[in-house]
Structures are given as C-alpha cells and as structure tokens.
Design a protein around this motif. Structure first.
Motif, short mmCIF file in Angstrom:
data_model
loop_
_atom_site.label_atom_id
_atom_site.label_comp_id
_atom_site.label_asym_id
_atom_site.label_seq_id
_atom_site.Cartn_x
_atom_site.Cartn_y
_atom_site.Cartn_z
N ALA A 262 1.22 9.88 -10.66
CA ALA A 262 1.48 8.41 -10.43
C ALA A 262 1.32 7.77 -11.53
CB ALA A 262 1.48 7.72 -9.02
N GLY A 263 -0.23 7.92 -12.03
CA GLY A 263 -0.76 7.20 -12.91
C GLY A 263 -1.93 6.48 -12.07
N TYR A 264 -2.34 7.09 -10.39
CA TYR A 264 -2.68 6.27 -9.52
C TYR A 264 -4.79 7.05 -9.68
CZ TYR A 264 -3.86 3.86 -6.13
OH TYR A 264 -5.03 2.44 -4.87
N PRO A 265 -5.31 6.51 -9.88
CA PRO A 265 -6.78 7.46 -9.86
C PRO A 265 -6.85 7.85 -8.07
CG PRO A 265 -6.95 4.55 -9.74
CD PRO A 265 -5.68 5.16 -10.01
N THR A 266 -8.32 8.81 -9.23
CA THR A 266 -7.77 9.43 -7.43
C THR A 266 -6.12 10.29 -6.49
OG1 THR A 266 -8.07 7.89 -5.82
CG2 THR A 266 -9.67 8.15 -6.87
N GLN A 267 -5.07 10.52 -7.40
CA GLN A 267 -4.18 10.73 -6.16
C GLN A 267 -4.66 12.09 -6.08
OE1 GLN A 267 -1.07 10.45 -9.40
NE2 GLN A 267 0.48 10.95 -8.05
N LEU A 288 -0.34 9.63 9.99
CA LEU A 288 -1.12 8.26 9.20
C LEU A 288 -2.10 8.01 8.22
CD1 LEU A 288 -1.24 4.91 9.34
CD2 LEU A 288 -3.39 5.74 10.68
N ASP A 289 -1.51 7.90 7.17
CA ASP A 289 -2.76 8.01 6.03
C ASP A 289 -3.12 6.34 5.96
OD1 ASP A 289 -4.28 7.46 4.00
OD2 ASP A 289 -2.95 9.29 2.94
N PRO A 290 -4.62 5.88 6.22
CA PRO A 290 -4.87 4.08 6.38
C PRO A 290 -5.54 3.89 5.16
CG PRO A 290 -6.59 5.48 7.92
CD PRO A 290 -5.28 6.76 7.25
N PHE A 291 -5.66 5.03 4.43
CA PHE A 291 -6.13 5.24 2.73
C PHE A 291 -5.10 5.36 1.88
CE2 PHE A 291 -9.78 4.90 5.21
CZ PHE A 291 -10.84 3.32 4.74
N CYS A 292 -3.82 5.15 1.94
CA CYS A 292 -2.53 5.63 1.43
C CYS A 292 -2.63 5.74 -0.35
CB CYS A 292 -1.90 5.74 2.10
SG CYS A 292 -1.26 4.43 1.32
N GLY A 293 -3.06 5.19 -1.05
CA GLY A 293 -3.78 5.66 -2.19
C GLY A 293 -1.36 5.23 -3.08
N CYS A 294 -1.53 5.89 -3.53
CA CYS A 294 -0.09 6.06 -3.77
C CYS A 294 0.84 6.76 -3.49
CB CYS A 294 -0.03 6.52 -5.45
SG CYS A 294 -0.26 8.13 -5.24
N GLY A 295 0.14 7.59 -2.08
CA GLY A 295 1.30 7.78 -1.45
C GLY A 295 1.60 9.31 -0.89
N THR A 296 -0.15 10.16 -1.11
CA THR A 296 0.19 11.47 -0.55
C THR A 296 0.76 12.06 -0.15
OG1 THR A 296 -0.91 11.64 -3.11
CG2 THR A 296 -0.99 14.02 -1.74
N THR A 297 -0.58 11.89 1.15
CA THR A 297 0.22 11.87 2.44
C THR A 297 1.66 12.29 2.85
OG1 THR A 297 -2.72 11.22 3.04
CG2 THR A 297 -0.86 11.79 4.75
N TYR A 315 -1.73 -3.58 -3.72
CA TYR A 315 -0.29 -4.57 -4.02
C TYR A 315 0.19 -2.96 -5.01
CZ TYR A 315 -0.29 -8.63 -1.83
OH TYR A 315 -0.07 -9.99 -1.06
N LEU A 316 -0.84 -2.53 -5.50
CA LEU A 316 -0.67 -1.93 -6.70
C LEU A 316 -0.60 -0.13 -6.13
CD1 LEU A 316 -1.54 -2.37 -9.93
CD2 LEU A 316 -3.44 -0.72 -9.76
N ALA A 317 -1.09 -0.60 -4.72
CA ALA A 317 -0.56 1.14 -4.43
C ALA A 317 0.41 0.97 -3.73
CB ALA A 317 -2.13 1.20 -3.83
N THR A 318 0.59 0.30 -2.92
CA THR A 318 2.43 0.13 -2.39
C THR A 318 2.67 -0.02 -2.69
OG1 THR A 318 2.00 -2.73 -2.09
CG2 THR A 318 1.45 -1.48 -0.15
N LYS A 322 5.76 2.77 -3.61
CA LYS A 322 7.10 3.04 -3.94
C LYS A 322 8.28 3.70 -4.78
CE LYS A 322 9.31 -1.67 -3.74
NZ LYS A 322 9.53 -2.82 -3.82
N MET A 323 7.21 3.44 -6.16
CA MET A 323 8.04 4.73 -7.17
C MET A 323 7.79 5.93 -6.32
SD MET A 323 7.72 2.46 -10.06
CE MET A 323 7.08 1.07 -10.66
N GLN A 324 6.89 6.76 -6.67
CA GLN A 324 6.96 7.92 -5.90
C GLN A 324 7.86 7.97 -5.01
OE1 GLN A 324 5.53 9.16 -7.73
NE2 GLN A 324 3.75 10.18 -6.54
#
Ligand SMILES: C[S@@+](CC[C@H](N)C(=O)[O-])C[C@H]1O[C@@H](n2cnc3c(N)ncnc32)[C@H](O)[C@@H]1O
Length: 489
Positions: A262-267, A288-297, A315-318, A322-324
């Motif tokens: 997703a181009g998200y750092p630390t993905q 639940l993933d409370p630090f979900c980043g781009c949503g891998t979990t 907002y960047l992560a959420t 959405k893109m994922q």
C-alpha cells in the motif's frame, strides 16, 4: 460496542476506554517500536515512477513531557498493582527519557487491551529488539508471567550494509493469553509437496525393508489398495506437517512489487497476520488492531472470516485501509463503518478550524481518494494527486494527471491564480481546489479561464479547474472526475 468492520480514526487509548470489558477475542497489533524515526510514505504514481513527494505518516520519536508525566502518574497511582510497581521500578532506572515516555505510552494501552480481551482471548504484540526487552517486562506485569505464551521471532531477509555487528533481520512478536483457557488452534507447516500428496490421497514408504502404502483417502487410493502389491497398508486421517515453532522464517517482507503493498511505511505482510489470526481465533471471532496502519491485521481477519475493528490516529492510515479494502474486498466497499472522521458539515468545518493538516489529509485521502502529497516545499501547495489512464500512445499506456489543493480557511482570488500556476508547473491536466467557503464570482471566472479538458478516449469534458465546496460532499456531490477514478467508499 462497534459493529463488525469498523475503522476508527482516533487515539486508541481514548477509543479502547470506550469498549466494554471482555469483548474482544484477539488483539494482533504492531505499535510504533520507538525506532526514533519519522516514517514517510514515498508515494509512487500509477506508472510506478518514484515521485519527489514524501508524506510523514507518523512519528516514532518519543519525548518526556506533560502527557508522559500524567500517564505515568495514572499508572502508578490509579492502576497501581503490578503495573504501577513496574513503572515505578523502570522509572528509577530509565528516568525521564524518551524510552520511558514510550513505555508509559505503551503500558497504558496494554492495560486497556488486557481489560477488553475475553478470558479466552490473546494479545500478539509486534515489536523489534529496540524496546522488546522492556515491553516484555511491562506486558508481564499486566498479563501475568504465567500467561506469557511465546516470543515469536519473525526472521526475514533484508540486506543492509553493517560492518561492526551482525545484520538485524528479525522482529519479535509477543504472544500473551488472558488466561489458561485461551483459544489456540495448533497449526502445521504443510509444504506444497506434502499438500500434493494429500491431494493425491496416498503415499508409499519402506519400513524395516517392507513396503508400506499410506492411505489418506480410500476412494482415491482404491486401485493401490486393491493391487495387493504392498506388505502393509496404513490408514491416516490427519494431514500433518510439522507443528509451527516460535521461529517464523518462511514469510518474507513485502517486496516492492507485492500486490498487497500500500506504500504505507512499516506495512507488514498479510500472511504473517493470517497465521496469528488462524492460530488464536475462530471463524466469527472479533479481532482488534488498535495500531492498524494500512490494515494488515484487518485484511487477514477478513480473509479468515473473522470480524474486525481497526484504530489508527491518522487520516492517512484510515485512508490507506480504505484503499486496501477496495483492492482486496471491493464487495465490502459499503459495509465498512468509519468513525472519527467528519460525518457532517459541522464536524468537517470544525476539523478544518482545529486541525488543518488532518482536514487536508481527510479531504485528499477520504473524500477525493487521491494520493496524499504532503511535501510542503517547492510543490506550490499541491496536496494530492490522481493519475488516470488515457489510453495508449504509440503502443504504451499514457496517463493524465489531476491535482488537488485544500484551503481550510479563507482564500483569495490570487490564491486561485496561484493554484492554476502550480497546476501548470506540475503539468497537471486537471485540478480541484477544495474549499470551505463559497467562491466569489471573480474566483469562479478565474477558474474558468483554464478552460475545459476533453478526455482523449472517453466522451468526457471536465472543467480544468474546479472549485469544490466540501459541504457538497455531505450532499453526495463530488467533483467531476475523469474516467478511471476508483469508486469511493
Ligand atoms: C507500525 S505502524 C502499523 C503498521 C501496520 N501493521 C501495517 O501493516 O500497516 C503503527 C501505527 O500506529 C499508529 N499510531 C501511533 N500512535 C497511535 C495511537 N495513539 N492511536 C492509534 N494509532 C496510533 C500510527 O499512525 C501507525 O499507523
């Protein structure tokens, strides 16, 4: 309690405090590691070209300040018990350092994670050797050492040039259960070759000089069984490889071409989290993933038919989640609940007033679904970009470019003019100026001076410059987009 498939934009401490006790089956999370770095997203455009833009996704640098002081007091005085004593002990040793600020931040969240887990639930806490030794002490204090299950070493190949030490090529994932009575599905490492044997339904072996037919499926092995050529026939129902250990060496880090990227750092790779989800939850359970980043979990949970909730501060992560979802589960586009983002005109305008950067990211990633372009130098204030296909030119796919700029407060006629100039500098075909206040007639005239864009392939004409009032978003009206724009969630 939130519905399945809820994405919360907000601080996970505040958000988890709203959860009732014992409501979550599995928490699988990958918090910042105290890596002392700022993480930037290097956005590529759709042509795969390395752009000159970088957007800061999140900061993993901690300092001791009022917030850390207050959280520390809360843990010692109000939580007390083991965690209070542990924090006091760590403070004597670490003092008011960035590491202590990080641990205090994590400790308060681990306390909440423990509270909201069901008795049968588990926590998987992803970290790396920069702070894992301290995090284990903190997590032991909250979950109890007897509930520590594994320290999983996720080892991957990543070659960096170090000369005075060994390569650092692993992360740590701590696995804690809430009780002895936790869900755990033993997983087996079935190789592709082994899987092919199970599919065939039989295998052969020699034991003490005698031939053996091993039958996994009587129907498929029928002719072999009836052939009478084997000394022994053994029937097996279980298809087992070796049970997984706590050293995971078979899941590589994401390569630059990976579809899930997703181009998200630390993905992290979805396969890593799928293993966790399969091992410590069952179908229908809540992850639940409370630090979900781009949503891998969340993608792993969805693929394994679990329910999920994700929380992230930015907002960047959420927007990336959405893109994922759109990429992997487009059918769920309308089934995701998003909270913590503006829900109506009033909250959108409030965000614009109180957090201009957040407003900008929300407009770009959530409303327009453009790629954020938060480089703030020499880009003429372009906040987002969308690259759209315009058919083939000399046998090669050609692209058009649409850019966006967000003006959360007042803006002037000369700023509309500057936007047109920035568009020209960026060689953009189209532009949208997102505003919160009605443009004057002069501004509309200025925008119209850029003319109309005719799509080279499709019969579409779009004003080159659109001034888009964010209020329209809540009426279901979006700026006119060229063909090829992804569906909006
Ligand atoms: C290491 S990244 C997670 C990456 C994720 N595993 C993935 O594969 O995309 C950590 C995330 O935690 C988020 N974060 C940091 N502090 C937070 C907080 N207090 N509440 C919610 N999210 C937070 C950051 O914005 C970042 O997206």
């Amino acid at each position: 309690m939130h519905d399945n498939r809820t994405l919360i934009r907000g601080d996970n401490l505040e958000e988890m405090r709203k959860f009732p006790d014992a409501c979550v089956d599995l928490i699988a999370t990958d918090p910042p590691f105290n890596s002392k770095r700022d993480y930037f997203v290097p956005y590529r455009d759709e042509r795969g070209q390395e752009p000159d833009s970088l957007v800061k996704a999140f900061t993993d640098t901690w300092t001791w300040g009022d917030a850390a002081e207050e959280t520390c007091r809360h843990l010692i005085v109000e939580e007390g018990g083991q965690i209070g004593a542990t924090i006091q002990g760590l403070q004597q040793f670490l003092h008011e350092t960035p590491m202590m600020a990080y641990l205090v931040m994590m400790a308060a969240r681990i306390v909440e994670m423990h509270r909201i887990l069901k008795d049968t639930g588990s926590l998987y806490l992803h970290c790396d050797p920069s702070a894992s030794h301290y995090l284990k002490i903190v997590t032991d204090a909250v979950f109890g050492n007897k509930n520590f299950r594994n320290e999983i070493v996720w080892h991957y190949g990543k070659w960096t040039n170090v000369t005075n030490q060994f390569q650092r090529n692993h992360d740590i994932i701590f696995f804690y259960s809430k009780s002895e009575n936790h869900t755990f599905n033993k997983l087996f490492n079935i190789t592709k070759a082994r899987d092919a044997v199970y599919e065939r339904g039989w295998d052969t072996n020699r034991v003490d000089g005698k031939s053996q037919l091993i039958v996994y499926d009587r129907e498929k092995a029928k002719t072999k069984i009836e052939s009478g050529q084997y000394d022994n026939i053994v029937y097996r129902t279980e298809k087992k490889g070796a049970a997984f250990s706590d050293g995971w060496l078979d899941i590589p880090i994401l390569n630059s071409q990976a579809k899930e990227r997703a181009g998200y750092p630390t993905q992290k790779p979805i396969a890593l989290y799928e293993r966790i989800v399969k091992a410590s939850s069952n179908k229908g359970d809540l992850v639940l993933d409370p630090f979900c980043g781009c949503g891998t979990t969340l993608m792993a949970a969805e693929s394994q038919e679990r329910q999920w909730i994700g929380i992230d501060l930015t907002y960047l992560a959420t927007g990336a989640v959405k893109m994922q979802i759109e990429k992997f589960f487009p059918q769920l586009r309308d089934n995701v609940t998003i909270t913590g983002t503006p829900e109506d005109e009033t909250t959108a305008l409030q965000l614009a007033r109180t957090d201009s950067r957040g407003f900008e990211e929300w407009c770009v990633t959530h409303v327009l679904k453009f790629k954020s372009n938060a480089k703030k130098v020499a880009d003429g204030g372009i906040d987002g970009t969308y690259t759209f296909p315009i058919g083939k030119v000399k046998g090669r796919q050609a692209y058009g470019k649409m850019v966006a700029q967000v003006k959360g407060g007042t803006y002037t006629l000369s700023q509309v003019r500057d936007f047109r100039t920035a568009m020209q500098n960026e060689k953009a075909d189209l532009g949208v100026l997102v505003v919160t206040r009605k443009p004057t007639q002069g501004m509309l005239n200025e925008a119209q001076r850029s003319g109309i864009y005719q799509h080279p392939v499709y019969e579409m004409s779009i004003p080159c410059v659109q001034i888009y009032e964010i209020q329209d978003y809540f009426k279901g009206i979006l700026p006119k987009m060229p063909y090829g724009v992804k569906q909006l969630l």
